[in-house]
Write an enzyme that holds these catalytic residues in place. Sequence first.
Site, PDB file in Angstrom:
ATOM      1  N   LYS A   1       0.837  -1.197   0.000  1.00  0.00           N
ATOM      2  CA  LYS A   1       0.000   0.000   0.000  1.00  0.00           C
ATOM      3  C   LYS A   1       0.874   1.250   0.000  1.00  0.00           C
ATOM      4  CE  LYS A   1      -3.922  -1.898   2.644  1.00  0.00           C
ATOM      5  NZ  LYS A   1      -4.977  -1.665   1.640  1.00  0.00           N
TER       6      LYS A   1
ATOM      7  N   ARG B   1     -10.164 -11.760   2.031  1.00  0.00           N
ATOM      8  CA  ARG B   1     -10.988 -12.871   1.528  1.00  0.00           C
ATOM      9  C   ARG B   1     -10.260 -14.193   1.637  1.00  0.00           C
ATOM     10  NH1 ARG B   1     -11.462  -9.691  -4.065  1.00  0.00           N
ATOM     11  NH2 ARG B   1     -11.174  -8.026  -2.538  1.00  0.00           N
TER      12      ARG B   1
HETATM   13  N1  BES Z   1      -8.070  -3.838   4.337  1.00  0.00           N
HETATM   14  C1  BES Z   1      -8.270  -3.443   3.005  1.00  0.00           C
HETATM   15  C2  BES Z   1      -9.587  -2.727   2.764  1.00  0.00           C
HETATM   16  C3  BES Z   1      -9.737  -1.382   3.406  1.00  0.00           C
HETATM   17  C4  BES Z   1      -9.326  -0.242   2.761  1.00  0.00           C
HETATM   18  C5  BES Z   1     -10.374  -1.267   4.622  1.00  0.00           C
HETATM   19  C6  BES Z   1      -9.499   0.991   3.337  1.00  0.00           C
HETATM   20  C7  BES Z   1     -10.561  -0.036   5.208  1.00  0.00           C
HETATM   21  C8  BES Z   1     -10.129   1.106   4.571  1.00  0.00           C
HETATM   22  C9  BES Z   1      -8.234  -4.659   2.078  1.00  0.00           C
HETATM   23  O1  BES Z   1      -7.449  -5.708   2.482  1.00  0.00           O
HETATM   24  C10 BES Z   1      -7.714  -4.192   0.760  1.00  0.00           C
HETATM   25  O2  BES Z   1      -6.625  -3.722   0.725  1.00  0.00           O
HETATM   26  N2  BES Z   1      -8.528  -4.301  -0.262  1.00  0.00           N
HETATM   27  C11 BES Z   1      -8.166  -3.869  -1.547  1.00  0.00           C
HETATM   28  C12 BES Z   1      -8.679  -4.882  -2.534  1.00  0.00           C
HETATM   29  C13 BES Z   1      -8.181  -4.700  -3.933  1.00  0.00           C
HETATM   30  C14 BES Z   1      -6.703  -4.993  -3.994  1.00  0.00           C
HETATM   31  C15 BES Z   1      -8.939  -5.626  -4.827  1.00  0.00           C
HETATM   32  C16 BES Z   1      -8.788  -2.514  -1.798  1.00  0.00           C
HETATM   33  O3  BES Z   1      -9.916  -2.283  -1.352  1.00  0.00           O
HETATM   34  O4  BES Z   1      -8.147  -1.665  -2.400  1.00  0.00           O
HETATM   35 ZN    ZN Z   2      -5.427  -5.527   1.880  1.00  0.00          ZN
END
Ligand code: BES
Ligand code: ZN
Length: 481
Positions: A258, A332
């Site tokens: 990230k 997931r």
């Molecule tokens: N933990 C994150 C989702 C999240 C983002 C929760 C911001 C709370 C605030 C999750 O694991 C994630 O990173 N999801 C990605 C999925 C994508 C790579 C398909 C996302 O939402 O960007």
């Molecule tokens: Zn994530």
Amino acid sequence: MDIQFVAQIDASADVVAFPVRKGEAGALGALLGAAATQARFDGAAGAIAETAAIDGAQAKRLLLVGLGEGSEHDLERAGAALVARLQTSGVTAVHVDFASAGQSDADDVLAFAMGARLRSWRFDTYRTRLADTAKPSLAKIVIASPAGDLSARWADYSAVADGVALTQTLVAEPPNILYPESFVERCQHLADLGVELEILDERQMKALGMGALLGVAQGSTRPPRLLAMRWNGGAEGEAPVVFIGKGVTFDTGGISIKPAAGMDMMKWDMGGAGAVAGAIKAIAGRKAKANVVGVVGLVENMPDGNAMRPGDVVTSMSGQTVEVLNTDAEGRLVLCDAISWAQKAYDPKVIVDLATLTGAMVISLGHEYAGIFANDETLAAGLIAAGEASGDKLWRFPLSPAYDKLIDSPIADMKNVGPREGGSITAAQFLKRYITDGVAWAHLDIAGMAWHDKDGPVYGKGATGYGVRLLDRYIAANHEG
Ligand code: BES
Ligand code: ZN
Ligand code: ZN
């Protein structure tokens, strides 16, 4: 916060709050009426006006607290507003004169007390230099009402508030302190309430074939855990309702790392697991007459020489294979193995999972509603109703085969990401592939709800405790008696 219920207001109290319904400020006496007018106080839920008075030699601090239209949410908001106002004010005790708020019954008084109790949660663990004037002073609320003895009913409310506080603390703890093993330790005390705990370590999960969950964990030096918390309050042998939580104690994204800005927020990527632990605490604490199990998958998602690569194919406990195209779509992968294990261990008829699963959900609903996806109308309706009743609101999203095919993979049974569009829905479709036919299942994407940068009706900014009251209400309304 010590909350007491008494029949009559203590005439010697030096800080007194008077609850006032909307539109009834005009009926106040001269002093309070003037205070209301000066502050433009009209009894709106959570509004507060203050004045001072001399009673003989005693100086009194008097507050008006708006009850709005008098709904349960209004009363909670009022109790919470009073605590927010007085918590660090120097006042140590406040007496609330509900006898003056004519139409209030026991439910109203309890809702007010609940709002006060919820709003009193704070997280000062790591503040070692807090100025004396910034420290909480308010320790006691004495509520005078003619509603009779409320202490027996209050015990149940208090148990639920304890559950919410556990969730808030778990969510607020920094990720160097809260990781899979320490999360488990923080739940050990549930055994004192009669909760049976079962803990799986890495070796056991390997033997069960949890290649998806373990794939996420393998980049971290913190070993993963699967924690099951079982409350047997219902009929013997009756299949339990199972709650499943995403417990990513820190989500860097892994190799699909990230951006730096805001990454610290990902300490609360265990908000689903936190809500499940808090809900079990609430349900056990009030000795609910239902069988309920909470299962949480606990991992840390880190980049490392041993971390999963984009392109890796992992085999889940269900036997289904997953092409991991983005290691940041890890929730997931954790949930799918937790779901398979829970189905095998408990043969439940109802599963509800909670997860801070997708950023797309925050874009969709902001911080007002969590998203719900469900394969069963009764379950969806029961949860949405519990959401309205508890204030932990839910908004329904669709599931459909058209979305499902977006996660087909050319080399494995599925990939762990779909296109950017509909990202929350394809995540739900992924989970659906692990649900056994005949099981009623709902997925709650709480990404926008676990944490809030602004004060809410019954919490200050930070960890909200979202989900605990929702799950508790759902059990109370649908699975007890
Ligand atoms: N933990 C994150 C989702 C999240 C983002 C929760 C911001 C709370 C605030 C999750 O694991 C994630 O990173 N999801 C990605 C999925 C994508 C790579 C398909 C996302 O939402 O960007
Ligand atoms: Zn994530
Ligand atoms: Zn995540």
